[in-house]
Write a protein that holds these residues in place. Structure first.
Motif, PDB file in Angstrom:
ATOM      1  N   LEU A 215       0.847  -1.186   0.000  1.00  0.00           N
ATOM      2  CA  LEU A 215       0.000   0.000   0.000  1.00  0.00           C
ATOM      3  C   LEU A 215       0.886   1.241   0.000  1.00  0.00           C
ATOM      4  CD1 LEU A 215      -2.817  -0.956   2.534  1.00  0.00           C
ATOM      5  CD2 LEU A 215      -2.850  -1.072   0.038  1.00  0.00           C
ATOM      6  N   ILE A 216       0.637   2.130  -0.945  1.00  0.00           N
ATOM      7  CA  ILE A 216       1.470   3.306  -1.123  1.00  0.00           C
ATOM      8  C   ILE A 216       0.670   4.564  -0.827  1.00  0.00           C
ATOM      9  CG2 ILE A 216       2.877   4.621  -2.757  1.00  0.00           C
ATOM     10  CD1 ILE A 216       3.145   1.964  -4.347  1.00  0.00           C
ATOM     11  N   LEU A 217       1.205   5.379   0.068  1.00  0.00           N
ATOM     12  CA  LEU A 217       0.596   6.666   0.382  1.00  0.00           C
ATOM     13  C   LEU A 217       1.452   7.755  -0.251  1.00  0.00           C
ATOM     14  CD1 LEU A 217      -1.639   8.021   2.404  1.00  0.00           C
ATOM     15  CD2 LEU A 217       0.412   8.676   3.663  1.00  0.00           C
ATOM     16  N   PRO A 218       1.053   8.271  -1.428  1.00  0.00           N
ATOM     17  CA  PRO A 218       1.797   9.383  -2.027  1.00  0.00           C
ATOM     18  C   PRO A 218       1.404  10.672  -1.332  1.00  0.00           C
ATOM     19  CG  PRO A 218      -0.020   8.743  -3.458  1.00  0.00           C
ATOM     20  CD  PRO A 218      -0.074   7.835  -2.266  1.00  0.00           C
TER      21      PRO A 218
ATOM     22  N   ILE B 133       5.295   9.736   9.161  1.00  0.00           N
ATOM     23  CA  ILE B 133       6.087   9.518   7.950  1.00  0.00           C
ATOM     24  C   ILE B 133       7.567   9.695   8.267  1.00  0.00           C
ATOM     25  CG2 ILE B 133       6.567  10.334   5.618  1.00  0.00           C
ATOM     26  CD1 ILE B 133       3.666  11.282   5.468  1.00  0.00           C
ATOM     27  N   GLN B 134       8.365   8.660   7.951  1.00  0.00           N
ATOM     28  CA  GLN B 134       9.798   8.717   8.208  1.00  0.00           C
ATOM     29  C   GLN B 134      10.567   8.031   7.081  1.00  0.00           C
ATOM     30  OE1 GLN B 134      10.088   6.873  12.176  1.00  0.00           O
ATOM     31  NE2 GLN B 134      10.589   8.887  12.975  1.00  0.00           N
ATOM     32  N   SER B 135      11.807   8.424   6.917  1.00  0.00           N
ATOM     33  CA  SER B 135      12.691   7.726   5.979  1.00  0.00           C
ATOM     34  C   SER B 135      13.247   6.493   6.680  1.00  0.00           C
ATOM     35  CB  SER B 135      13.842   8.640   5.564  1.00  0.00           C
ATOM     36  OG  SER B 135      14.681   8.931   6.683  1.00  0.00           O
ATOM     37  N   LYS B 136      13.860   5.604   5.921  1.00  0.00           N
ATOM     38  CA  LYS B 136      14.446   4.399   6.512  1.00  0.00           C
ATOM     39  C   LYS B 136      15.540   4.748   7.513  1.00  0.00           C
ATOM     40  CE  LYS B 136      13.388   1.152   2.787  1.00  0.00           C
ATOM     41  NZ  LYS B 136      13.935   0.203   1.773  1.00  0.00           N
ATOM     42  N   SER B 137      16.330   5.780   7.220  1.00  0.00           N
ATOM     43  CA  SER B 137      17.406   6.180   8.126  1.00  0.00           C
ATOM     44  C   SER B 137      16.845   6.742   9.431  1.00  0.00           C
ATOM     45  CB  SER B 137      18.316   7.213   7.455  1.00  0.00           C
ATOM     46  OG  SER B 137      17.594   8.377   7.098  1.00  0.00           O
TER      47      SER B 137
ATOM     48  N   THR C  58       5.307   6.663   0.035  1.00  0.00           N
ATOM     49  CA  THR C  58       5.591   5.999   1.297  1.00  0.00           C
ATOM     50  C   THR C  58       4.806   4.683   1.398  1.00  0.00           C
ATOM     51  OG1 THR C  58       3.782   7.015   2.590  1.00  0.00           O
ATOM     52  CG2 THR C  58       5.830   8.265   2.347  1.00  0.00           C
ATOM     53  N   LYS C  59       5.424   3.721   2.038  1.00  0.00           N
ATOM     54  CA  LYS C  59       4.760   2.441   2.285  1.00  0.00           C
ATOM     55  C   LYS C  59       4.041   2.533   3.620  1.00  0.00           C
ATOM     56  CE  LYS C  59       5.612  -2.518   2.904  1.00  0.00           C
ATOM     57  NZ  LYS C  59       6.661  -3.580   2.969  1.00  0.00           N
ATOM     58  N   ILE C  60       2.727   2.351   3.607  1.00  0.00           N
ATOM     59  CA  ILE C  60       1.950   2.447   4.842  1.00  0.00           C
ATOM     60  C   ILE C  60       1.650   1.053   5.371  1.00  0.00           C
ATOM     61  CG2 ILE C  60      -0.230   2.666   3.553  1.00  0.00           C
ATOM     62  CD1 ILE C  60      -1.246   4.415   5.909  1.00  0.00           C
ATOM     63  N   GLU C  61       1.908   0.854   6.657  1.00  0.00           N
ATOM     64  CA  GLU C  61       1.669  -0.437   7.300  1.00  0.00           C
ATOM     65  C   GLU C  61       1.405  -0.236   8.779  1.00  0.00           C
ATOM     66  OE1 GLU C  61       5.201  -2.799   6.714  1.00  0.00           O
ATOM     67  OE2 GLU C  61       6.460  -1.021   6.791  1.00  0.00           O
ATOM     68  N   LEU C  62       1.050  -1.301   9.473  1.00  0.00           N
ATOM     69  CA  LEU C  62       0.785  -1.215  10.902  1.00  0.00           C
ATOM     70  C   LEU C  62       2.088  -1.123  11.672  1.00  0.00           C
ATOM     71  CD1 LEU C  62      -2.091  -3.825  11.246  1.00  0.00           C
ATOM     72  CD2 LEU C  62      -2.276  -1.358  11.583  1.00  0.00           C
TER      73      LEU C  62
ATOM     74  N   ASP D  68      -5.051   9.278  17.949  1.00  0.00           N
ATOM     75  CA  ASP D  68      -4.642   8.036  18.608  1.00  0.00           C
ATOM     76  C   ASP D  68      -4.760   6.850  17.657  1.00  0.00           C
ATOM     77  OD1 ASP D  68      -4.191   9.530  20.872  1.00  0.00           O
ATOM     78  OD2 ASP D  68      -6.107   9.025  21.818  1.00  0.00           O
ATOM     79  N   PHE D  69      -5.748   6.888  16.769  1.00  0.00           N
ATOM     80  CA  PHE D  69      -5.957   5.800  15.814  1.00  0.00           C
ATOM     81  C   PHE D  69      -4.843   5.777  14.771  1.00  0.00           C
ATOM     82  CE2 PHE D  69      -7.699   3.239  12.495  1.00  0.00           C
ATOM     83  CZ  PHE D  69      -8.702   2.461  13.046  1.00  0.00           C
ATOM     84  N   VAL D  70      -4.556   6.911  14.162  1.00  0.00           N
ATOM     85  CA  VAL D  70      -3.571   6.934  13.077  1.00  0.00           C
ATOM     86  C   VAL D  70      -2.161   6.645  13.577  1.00  0.00           C
ATOM     87  CG1 VAL D  70      -4.942   8.507  11.679  1.00  0.00           C
ATOM     88  CG2 VAL D  70      -3.188   9.430  13.190  1.00  0.00           C
ATOM     89  N   LYS D  71      -1.924   6.819  14.860  1.00  0.00           N
ATOM     90  CA  LYS D  71      -0.600   6.512  15.407  1.00  0.00           C
ATOM     91  C   LYS D  71      -0.316   5.015  15.425  1.00  0.00           C
ATOM     92  CE  LYS D  71       0.230  10.675  18.138  1.00  0.00           C
ATOM     93  NZ  LYS D  71       0.424  11.260  19.473  1.00  0.00           N
ATOM     94  N   ASN D  72      -1.309   4.219  15.073  1.00  0.00           N
ATOM     95  CA  ASN D  72      -1.095   2.774  14.945  1.00  0.00           C
ATOM     96  C   ASN D  72      -0.467   2.412  13.599  1.00  0.00           C
ATOM     97  OD1 ASN D  72      -2.582   1.065  17.293  1.00  0.00           O
ATOM     98  ND2 ASN D  72      -3.642   3.004  16.948  1.00  0.00           N
ATOM     99  N   PHE D  73      -0.289   3.413  12.735  1.00  0.00           N
ATOM    100  CA  PHE D  73       0.309   3.180  11.416  1.00  0.00           C
ATOM    101  C   PHE D  73       1.674   3.841  11.340  1.00  0.00           C
ATOM    102  CE2 PHE D  73      -4.289   3.250  11.003  1.00  0.00           C
ATOM    103  CZ  PHE D  73      -4.552   2.111  10.260  1.00  0.00           C
ATOM    104  N   GLU D  74       2.440   3.414  10.359  1.00  0.00           N
ATOM    105  CA  GLU D  74       3.697   4.080  10.054  1.00  0.00           C
ATOM    106  C   GLU D  74       3.880   4.105   8.545  1.00  0.00           C
ATOM    107  OE1 GLU D  74       6.863   1.970  11.896  1.00  0.00           O
ATOM    108  OE2 GLU D  74       6.550   0.117  10.762  1.00  0.00           O
ATOM    109  N   CYS D  75       4.477   5.174   8.060  1.00  0.00           N
ATOM    110  CA  CYS D  75       4.716   5.336   6.629  1.00  0.00           C
ATOM    111  C   CYS D  75       6.213   5.521   6.406  1.00  0.00           C
ATOM    112  CB  CYS D  75       3.963   6.552   6.092  1.00  0.00           C
ATOM    113  SG  CYS D  75       2.165   6.428   6.247  1.00  0.00           S
TER     114      CYS D  75
END
Length: 271
Positions: A2-5, A248-252, A15-19, A178-185
């Motif tokens: 799943l991609i969140l542009p 939203i964060q980079s891999k680094s 960004t890749k969005i996941e739990l 609080d809900f959206v903080k369960n995801f990371e991009c």
């Protein structure tokens, strides 16, 4: 995947969005009592439930919640089988947050379905996530945000906020954060596009009215609307917690955060 542009600082990030609270616990397994692409909650299986044949997009999260009423524990999600084998992976996932609205539940269910459709060792076809299409921003109105800002500014006792939010009809704003903080991009490496370049390309193609133009315009529209809704979510988070939202964060950045967390854990053990 799943991609969140999203448009950010004159760039379009993919960004890749996941739990956030999930972990792979088994790789390349095939259990006799567990099938591929399934959700297991307290030994109850999605594949054997009435939810399986439902056309409701929220069937996955409705199943998880219904089977977690008595014992709210982590649950398991199995992927599809690895190509040309009978082996699949198994994820452990934390309980979903409490329901805020059906729109946020749609996002959660889509992410769970993405896990169910994962093929080990492969990057399956990307699908764009549009906050606007899901209705994520429907409850984030300017009037409600203004009321939230006024309450937080006028009332310094944080313990009174929940009651005041409820009375003002804006409790769902905090619940949304609080809900959206369960995801990371996570920003997908080497996929960032300068916004100006994308805009120039669209301008050049605008008179052609081809499928390529329509798809690219749709992509840009999603990225812009995602940015608008994310800005509102981030602003609400700033009002409530006085700190930036790190969805939203980079891999680094994620790696640095992981190292910091590990260091803090070691320090707490020593203490």
């Amino acid at each position: 995947m799943l991609i969140l542009p999203i448009v950010n600082r004159r760039r379009v990030l993919n960004t890749k969005i996941e739990l956030r609270n999930k972990s792979k616990v088994k790789s390349r397994v095939n259990y006799e009592d567990t099938s591929k692409s399934d959700i297991i909650v307290n030994r109850e299986k999605f594949s054997e439930s009435s939810f399986k044949n439902s056309r409701d997009i929220n069937a996955p999260i409705d199943f998880i919640r219904s089977k977690s009423l008595l014992y709210p524990r982590d649950f398991l999600v199995t992927t599809k089988e690895e190509r040309n084998t009978k082996f699949y992976d198994v994820y452990r996932v934390a309980q979903p947050p409490k329901k805020v609205n059906s729109n946020l539940d749609k996002l959660y269910s889509k992410v769970i379905l993405d896990l169910l459709n994962e093929i080990p060792g492969e990057n399956h076809r990307g699908r764009y996530i549009s906050f606007e299409d899901l209705g994520i921003g429907d409850n984030l109105t300017d009037d409600k945000i203004a009321i939230l800002q006024r309450i937080v500014k006028d009332e310094k006792d944080l313990a009174k906020w929940p009651i005041l939010f409820e009375e003002a009809g804006i409790a769902d704003l905090k619940d949304t954060i609080d809900f959206v903080k369960n995801f990371e991009c996570t920003v997908i490496t080497d996929t960032t596009i300068p916004e100006e370049s994308l805009y120039d390309t669209l301008t050049a193609l605008s008179n052609l009215k081809t499928r390529d133009y329509k798809n690219l315009k749709r992509y840009y529209d999603i990225a812009k609307s995602n940015a608008e809704i994310y800005t509102k979510i981030s602003y609400i988070n700033k009002i409530l917690y006085d700190k930036p939202l790190t969805l939203i964060q980079s891999k680094s950045q994620k790696q640095k955060q992981l190292v910091k967390k590990m260091d803090e854990t070691e320090c707490s053990k020593v203490a």
